[in-house]
Design an enzyme around this catalytic site. Structure first.
Site, short mmCIF file in Angstrom:
data_model
loop_
_atom_site.label_atom_id
_atom_site.label_comp_id
_atom_site.label_asym_id
_atom_site.label_seq_id
_atom_site.Cartn_x
_atom_site.Cartn_y
_atom_site.Cartn_z
NE ARG A 21 -6.61 0.72 -7.66
CZ ARG A 21 -7.47 -0.16 -7.17
NH1 ARG A 21 -8.42 -0.65 -7.94
NH2 ARG A 21 -7.41 -0.53 -5.92
CE LYS A 26 -5.86 5.24 2.89
NZ LYS A 26 -6.49 4.00 2.42
N1 BES Z 1 -2.51 2.75 0.26
C1 BES Z 1 -3.75 2.07 0.21
C2 BES Z 1 -3.62 0.56 0.44
C3 BES Z 1 -3.12 0.17 1.80
C4 BES Z 1 -4.02 -0.07 2.82
C5 BES Z 1 -1.77 0.00 2.03
C6 BES Z 1 -3.56 -0.43 4.07
C7 BES Z 1 -1.30 -0.38 3.29
C8 BES Z 1 -2.21 -0.59 4.30
C9 BES Z 1 -4.43 2.28 -1.14
O1 BES Z 1 -4.16 3.49 -1.74
C10 BES Z 1 -5.90 2.24 -0.91
O2 BES Z 1 -6.40 3.08 -0.22
N2 BES Z 1 -6.57 1.26 -1.52
C11 BES Z 1 -7.97 1.12 -1.38
C12 BES Z 1 -8.54 0.80 -2.74
C13 BES Z 1 -10.04 0.82 -2.80
C14 BES Z 1 -10.55 2.22 -2.57
C15 BES Z 1 -10.50 0.30 -4.14
C16 BES Z 1 -8.24 -0.02 -0.41
O3 BES Z 1 -7.50 -1.02 -0.44
O4 BES Z 1 -9.13 0.11 0.42
MN MN Z 2 -5.43 5.04 -1.08
#
Ligand code: BES
Ligand code: MN
Ligand code: ZN
Length: 499
Positions: A352, A278
């Site tokens: 997931r 990230k």
């Molecule tokens: N933990 C994150 C989702 C999240 C984002 C929670 C902001 C709280 C605040 C999750 O693991 C994630 O990174 N999801 C990705 C999925 C994508 C790579 C398909 C997302 O939502 O960008």
């Molecule tokens: Mn994530």
């Protein structure tokens, strides 16, 4: 913990550092919503309110001198906004006004609350809101400032004070607030301190304090050997290995045909994204990526303390998503518990993947219904904003969760899982891919989870936004962890127990 009691005292005569009454917005200004206050005092305040900038709006809390007519030192005015058409205020409005008031009473030793509490539902809301607002996370402060301590004691004034129902409401509110505060504490804990092994320890410690909870912990070696490929894959990039905590509650006098319900929580103690790293700004709040597991843990303790007549098993899917030398690579293929394979296209879609192990395990254990809760997607916030969680799943269970959330005062909205989007998570090599296009991101994740619940009745809560308050305090909600989900899950379980 703030001490809470009920009394039927007259607000004029109650001795407290602060007396809290409500204000409301009316067509021509502000109204004080309080019985038993001297009429002249009410008229005086209502007349001067505009000059003091008091409007009666929600979340407006103002302190004014109580004057000689009251035994209390200060009068605190907490806004309810406009009355509903039937002239009342709904429970969540009361909950928020009570919480906004106690939140502003830090450092005060004693307060009396004279808010509308003329029936059981109103009283329960006031009591719960007051306790939810009296929260502060100061574990890492080296000097404790007494002025910032939550209000010491709250006396809620109500004509119902001596009723048996009122006593139960106070008891339940105490249990609920403890559970919400425990979930908030876990979310607010720093991720160098709270990682899978210490989270598992926290679960064991919490279970020790109550009757009826049993905890078993699978560590990284047991998970790998047991075929929990999702937790293993996500956890392998960190020096601090994954854990699966199973927590079970069985009621003391279990009916033979008692329902068995599973709760599955996402517990990523920190989400860097892994190799699909990230950007730094998106990482700042990622200590909160275990809020689902925290809500489940809080709920389990509440269920046991209240002795609900349902059997509940919790699965806390705990891992730290780090890009270490042994981290999984985008395009790795892994095998989830139960045998289905996943192509990991994006290591940041890790939630997931760990939830798949938890769900498959919960389904294998033969539950009648499975509810999962996870900070799963940024897309949840794009779709529903920062305050409203999405709920997906089997239609009837989804709607039951939505109804529970409404009753509990948490914002949740139903979302579809259209089969048409299924191609989004098709893999060229494995049974399913862990990520797809950005469009429909929350639903893609929900469809992925559905792959692992087969036909067990199921609902999935995506709490990415509402679990963590990045902005200022509001209502009974402090900055940081909110405890989102605890009240919905508990209300859902109470409903199942009553049917
Ligand atoms: N933990 C994150 C989702 C999240 C984002 C929670 C902001 C709280 C605040 C999750 O693991 C994630 O990174 N999801 C990705 C999925 C994508 C790579 C398909 C997302 O939502 O960008
Ligand atoms: Mn994530
Ligand atoms: Zn995550």
């Amino acid at each position: 913990m703030t001490d809470l009691s009920l009394s039927s005292k007259n607000p004029i005569a109650v001795r407290a550092d602060a007396l809290v009454v409500a204000t409301a917005k009316t067509s021509d200004g502000v109204a004080i919503v309080a019985d038993h206050l001297p009429a002249e005092l009410v008229t005086e305040i209502e007349a001067i309110a505009p000059q003091l900038g008091i409007t009666g709006a929600r979340d407006e809390v103002r302190k004014v001198p109580a004057g000689p007519r009251l035994k209390a030192d200060v009068l605190v005015l907490t806004g309810l906004g406009e009355r509903a058409e039937d002239g009342t205020f709904d429970p969540e409005t009361l909950r928020r006004a009570a919480g906004a008031a106690t939140r502003e009473l830090s450092g005060v030793a004693s307060a009396a609350l004279s808010l509308p509490a003329t029936d059981d539902a109103e009283l329960a809301a006031v009591v719960e809101g007051a306790l939810l607002g009296a929260y502060r996370f100061d574990r890492y402060r080296s000097n404790d400032d007494a002025a910032e301590e939550p209000v010491g004691s709250v006396e809620v004034l109500t004509t119902l004070a001596r009723g048996a129902k009122a006593k139960l409401a106070v008891e339940r509110a105490g249990v609920v607030a403890d559970a919400v505060h425990a979930a908030r504490d876990l979310v607010n804990a720093a991720p160098n301190e709270l990682y899978p092994a210490t989270f598992a320890d926290a679960a064991k410690a919490a279970a020790k304090d109550v009757k009826g909870l049993k905890v078993t912990v699978l560590d990284d070696k047991q998970l790998a050997a047991g075929g929990y490929g999702g937790l293993t894959a996500v956890g392998q990039g960190s020096s601090r290995g994954p854990r699966l905590v199973k927590m079970s509650y069985a009621p003391a006098k279990a009916a033979k045909d008692a329902e068995r319900i599973a709760l599955v929580g996402k517990g990523i103690t920190f989400d860097t994204g892994g190799i699909s790293l990230k950007p730094s700004a998106s990482m700042e709040t990622m200590k909160s990526d275990m809020a689902g597991a925290a809500a489940v843990l809080g709920t389990m303790v509440a269920v046991a303390r209240l002795g609900l007549p349902v059997a509940v098993t919790a699965y806390l899917c705990l891992a730290e998503n780090m890009p270490g030398g042994n981290a999984q690579r985008p395009s790795d293929v892994i095998t989830i518990y139960g045998g289905k394979t996943v192509e990991v296209l994006n290591t940041d879609a890790e939630g997931r993947v760990v939830m798949a192990d938890g769900l498959a395990s919960a389904v294998e254990d033969g539950h009648d219904v499975v509810i999962d809760i996870a900070t799963l997607t940024g897309a949840q916030m794009i779709a529903l904003g920062p305050y409203t969680a999405g709920v997906m799943g089997t239609e009837s269970v989804r709607d039951e969760v939505k109804a529970a959330a409404d009753a509990a005062g948490e914002l949740v909205w139903p979302m579809p899982l259209p089969e048409e989007l299924r191609p989004n998570i098709k893999s060229k090599v494995a049974d399913v891919a862990n990520s797809g296009p950005r469009t429909g991101g929350m639903l893609n994740a929900g469809l992925f989870l559905r792959t692992f619940v087969s036909d067990t009745p199921w609902a999935h809560l995506d709490i990415a936004g509402p679990s963590f308050n990045e902005k200022g305090a509001h209502g009974y909600t402090a900055p940081g962890g909110t405890g989102m989900g605890v009240r919905t899950l508990l209300t859902f379980l109470e409903g199942r127990g009553a049917r």
